[in-house]
Design an enzyme around this catalytic site. Structure first.
Site, mmCIF file in Angstrom:
data_model
loop_
_atom_site.group_PDB
_atom_site.id
_atom_site.type_symbol
_atom_site.label_atom_id
_atom_site.label_comp_id
_atom_site.label_asym_id
_atom_site.label_seq_id
_atom_site.Cartn_x
_atom_site.Cartn_y
_atom_site.Cartn_z
ATOM 1 N N ASP A 173 33.114 38.067 40.642
ATOM 2 C CA ASP A 173 34.519 38.003 41.051
ATOM 3 C C ASP A 173 35.094 39.417 40.995
ATOM 4 O OD1 ASP A 173 37.166 37.464 41.515
ATOM 5 O OD2 ASP A 173 37.381 35.955 39.949
ATOM 6 N N ILE A 198 40.968 46.011 36.961
ATOM 7 C CA ILE A 198 41.403 47.338 36.517
ATOM 8 C C ILE A 198 42.684 47.242 35.697
ATOM 9 C CG2 ILE A 198 40.273 48.663 38.348
ATOM 10 C CD1 ILE A 198 43.021 48.677 39.791
ATOM 11 N N CYS A 354 58.686 39.648 51.240
ATOM 12 C CA CYS A 354 57.324 39.257 51.621
ATOM 13 C C CYS A 354 57.309 37.861 52.233
ATOM 14 C CB CYS A 354 56.404 39.321 50.414
ATOM 15 S SG CYS A 354 56.070 41.013 49.849
#
Length: 382
Positions: A173, A198, A354
């Protein structure tokens, strides 16, 4: 100030007002109108700021309280449907930013960690309250769903079925987020999952979520992966890869996928091939992000894989974002002391802008399934 100076200022303000008002009329949006998608202007310099600074000026002036709108999502739907964003003058800083993106690698190994620290590490409290129990920060699948949880569960199950996951299979993943997909695949399909992120905050929660399951979550750049997996999935991460790294990304997927493997890419996409990033989103939400186009994905993947399936359900992102916004507002009293009113305005603006963009079909959401050529083809789930 003399009367002549006052008159000159007034004339200048009227000039900026006329231009903005004329643009908004094309989208049937009124300045200080009575409908919920009309804007209420609170500061006389709003019009000049928007025309001089474009998207960045529009977003920052909203954060500063210079204007209000009862239904921001409808406002953006109307504005983007008429492509008013393309009719604003491009600010010099935007031109420099696009030039820099073309000349330099804004998503290099060193810079890739910026978005993790500035956005995904905002706080697990915020995302836990706003998202569904699986903490899916990507588009849900609303075909048969009535709630956010149902839509995200359906999305996770569809991914596992498209990958044809079976017990004991290894799954990589890439960009595993808070571990929702890893947990779902391990618990419901018996997969052995290896996730990388990250974001330190994401890793922490993902490890807690997957405790006791055959799941490994590492804080690692995708470019450092060099193992072999039966299946690879990447959800909502490709938007952070950047055009200069698309070839490398597919190189990584290729070297980590077994010969008979399947790879699923889930990404927001742009309808044109360009440096597709909004300057306000880049500064305040997803630094160094860039939306890929169909052509860019095809060009980067063609030497590695056969494209088995391309599924566009971008209209479902509108529903997902509005569900997030509703939960964000409902739970805001628990977040207010930590984040403050300016953050609330920023995050509401982001979610509604969005949603309006997806509603206007200005941006898309794709799931692309790749293989190296399964004999007889793939019967891809829907």
């Amino acid at each position: 100030m003399s009367s002549s100076c006052i008159e000159e200022v007034s004339l200048e303000e009227n000039h900026w007002f006329r231009i903005v008002n004329e643009l908004l009329e094309r989208a049937d949006v009124a300045v200080n109108g009575t409908r919920p998608w009309d804007i209420q202007v609170k500061h006389p310099d709003f019009f000049k700021r928007v025309l001089q600074e474009g998207s960045l000026g529009l977003g920052e002036s909203y954060m500063d309280g210079w204007w209000e709108c009862e239904q921001l999502d409808v406002f953006f739907h109307r504005v983007l449907q008429q492509h008013l964003d393309k009719q604003l003058p491009r600010h010099f800083k935007d031109t420099l930013r696009i030039a820099a993106a073309r000349l330099t690698n804004l998503q290099s190994k060193k810079r890739a960690w910026i978005v993790g620290k500035e956005h995904y590490d905002l706080g697990n409290d915020l995302f836990s309250l706003m998202l569904d129990p699986f903490m899916q920060y990507s588009c849900g699948y609303w075909k048969d769903a009535e709630t956010l949880e149902q839509a995200q569960s359906a999305k996770l199950d569809m991914i596992c079925r498209k990958l044809q996951l079976e017990p004991g299979m290894t799954l990589l993943d890439i960009g595993c987020g808070w571990g929702g997909l890893a947990e779902f695949a391990a618990r419901n399909y018996g997969a052995k999952v290896h996730g990388v992120t990250i974001s330190a905050e994401q890793q922490k929660l993902a490890q807690q979520r997957c405790e006791g399951l055959d799941v490994t979550i590492l804080l690692q750049d995708y470019r450092d992966l060099n193992l072999q997996f039966d299946r690879i999935v990447s959800v909502g991460m490709f938007e952070h890869v950047g055009p200069k790294n698309y070839a490398t990304y597919f190189d990584v997927a290729d070297r980590n996928l077994k010969p008979d493997g399947i790879f699923l890419l889930h990404t927001i996409g742009a309808i044109t091939t360009d440096m597709n990033v909004d300057p306000w989103i880049d500064k305040y939400i997803f630094p160094n992000g860039c939306l890929p186009s169909v052509r860019q994905i095809a060009d980067a993947s063609e030497k590695h894989f056969i494209m088995e399936d391309w599924h566009n359900f971008g209209a479902d992102y509108d529903t997902t974002l509005m569900a997030w916004h509703e939960r964000f507002l409902t739970t805001w009293p628990q977040l207010a002391d930590k984040y403050g009113d300016r953050f609330k305005r920023m995050f509401s603006y982001y979610l509604n802008a969005c949603a309006g963009a997806f509603r206007a079909r200005d941006i898309q959401l794709w799931q692309v399934v790749f293989s190296r050529g399964k004999e007889g083809g793939l019967r891809v789930a829907r």
